[in-house]
Design a protein around this motif. Structure first.
Motif, PDB file in Angstrom:
ATOM      1  N   LEU A 186       0.731  -1.388   0.004  1.00 36.14           N
ATOM      2  CA  LEU A 186       0.195   0.025   0.091  1.00 36.14           C
ATOM      3  C   LEU A 186       0.875   1.365  -0.038  1.00 36.14           C
ATOM      4  CD1 LEU A 186      -2.862  -1.138   2.361  1.00 36.14           C
ATOM      5  CD2 LEU A 186      -3.079  -0.779  -0.090  1.00 36.14           C
ATOM      6  N   GLN A 187       2.103   1.153   0.459  1.00 34.44           N
ATOM      7  CA  GLN A 187       3.016   2.340   0.429  1.00 34.44           C
ATOM      8  C   GLN A 187       3.541   2.688  -1.159  1.00 34.44           C
ATOM      9  OE1 GLN A 187       2.489   3.934   3.372  1.00 34.44           O
ATOM     10  NE2 GLN A 187       4.455   4.757   2.842  1.00 34.44           N
ATOM     11  N   ILE A 188       3.456   1.801  -1.791  1.00 35.50           N
ATOM     12  CA  ILE A 188       4.022   2.098  -3.436  1.00 35.50           C
ATOM     13  C   ILE A 188       3.713   3.164  -4.146  1.00 35.50           C
ATOM     14  CG2 ILE A 188       4.368   0.972  -5.474  1.00 35.50           C
ATOM     15  CD1 ILE A 188       4.598  -1.809  -4.192  1.00 35.50           C
ATOM     16  N   PRO A 189       2.100   3.575  -3.899  1.00 33.70           N
ATOM     17  CA  PRO A 189       1.919   4.590  -4.657  1.00 33.70           C
ATOM     18  C   PRO A 189       2.247   5.792  -4.027  1.00 33.70           C
ATOM     19  CG  PRO A 189       0.007   3.070  -4.459  1.00 33.70           C
ATOM     20  CD  PRO A 189       1.019   2.363  -3.629  1.00 33.70           C
ATOM     21  N   SER A 190       2.252   5.901  -2.549  1.00 35.60           N
ATOM     22  CA  SER A 190       2.731   7.295  -1.894  1.00 35.60           C
ATOM     23  C   SER A 190       4.163   7.311  -2.321  1.00 35.60           C
ATOM     24  CB  SER A 190       2.443   6.829  -0.552  1.00 35.60           C
ATOM     25  OG  SER A 190       3.064   7.973   0.429  1.00 35.60           O
ATOM     26  N   ASN A 191       5.271   6.213  -2.254  1.00 35.68           N
ATOM     27  CA  ASN A 191       6.407   6.478  -2.553  1.00 35.68           C
ATOM     28  C   ASN A 191       6.568   6.954  -3.923  1.00 35.68           C
ATOM     29  OD1 ASN A 191       6.970   5.573  -0.031  1.00 35.68           O
ATOM     30  ND2 ASN A 191       7.633   3.478  -0.718  1.00 35.68           N
ATOM     31  N   LEU A 192       5.763   6.661  -5.024  1.00 35.18           N
ATOM     32  CA  LEU A 192       5.979   7.062  -6.410  1.00 35.18           C
ATOM     33  C   LEU A 192       5.397   8.208  -6.525  1.00 35.18           C
ATOM     34  CD1 LEU A 192       4.700   3.938  -8.239  1.00 35.18           C
ATOM     35  CD2 LEU A 192       6.959   4.620  -8.045  1.00 35.18           C
ATOM     36  N   CYS A 193       4.416   8.730  -5.687  1.00 38.34           N
ATOM     37  CA  CYS A 193       4.069  10.197  -5.668  1.00 38.34           C
ATOM     38  C   CYS A 193       5.254  11.291  -5.075  1.00 38.34           C
ATOM     39  CB  CYS A 193       2.711  10.465  -4.748  1.00 38.34           C
ATOM     40  SG  CYS A 193       1.434   9.756  -5.774  1.00 38.34           S
ATOM     41  N   TYR A 194       5.829  10.935  -3.935  1.00 39.26           N
ATOM     42  CA  TYR A 194       6.992  11.555  -3.409  1.00 39.26           C
ATOM     43  C   TYR A 194       8.209  11.441  -4.386  1.00 39.26           C
ATOM     44  CZ  TYR A 194       4.909  12.194   1.044  1.00 39.26           C
ATOM     45  OH  TYR A 194       4.011  12.304   2.057  1.00 39.26           O
ATOM     46  N   ALA A 195       8.643  10.555  -5.349  1.00 40.51           N
ATOM     47  CA  ALA A 195       9.389  10.641  -6.200  1.00 40.51           C
ATOM     48  C   ALA A 195       9.188  11.242  -7.353  1.00 40.51           C
ATOM     49  CB  ALA A 195       9.531   8.951  -6.808  1.00 40.51           C
TER      50      ALA A 195
END
Length: 113
Positions: free
Chosen positions: A75-84
């Protein structure tokens, strides 16, 4: 106190090219697999020390315990991609402060940073 100069995306790319020309060994090459591994590692690494007892008691079995951390990491993957994306769009120090400031919310930026 010195003022920071804003740079455009083109200027940031040019600066990156100049830095790469000076030291060609340090290229930015972060693909999907390392990003996913970093996200899962950060989620499990931080959560496992602070909430392991509560999750273990609530889950009841080792399988559900492991699954809960794997699902949390996924579930953290989309959040990490947004921060990237945000970090590449605003290549400045300050993370959340810069993102909220550029979004137009200076009071929220102040509270975050």
């Amino acid at each position: 106190m010195s003022q920071r100069k804003k740079i455009t995306k083109e200027q940031a790319k040019e600066m990156g090219k100049q830095a790469a020309a000076q030291n060609p060994e340090l290229g930015r090459r972060l693909t999907l697999i390392p990003v996913v591994a970093l996200g899962i590692g950060a989620t499990v690494g931080s959560g496992i020390f602070s909430s392991l007892q509560e999750v273990a008691l609530a889950s009841g079995s080792a399988l559900f315990l492991v699954l809960s951390f794997v699902i949390g990491g996924l579930l953290q993957i989309p959040s990490n991609l947004c921060y990237a994306e945000l970090a590449s769009a605003y290549p400045e120090d300050g993370a959340h402060y810069i993102y909220f400031r550029e979004a137009g919310s200076r009071p929220l930026a102040f509270l975050c940073g």
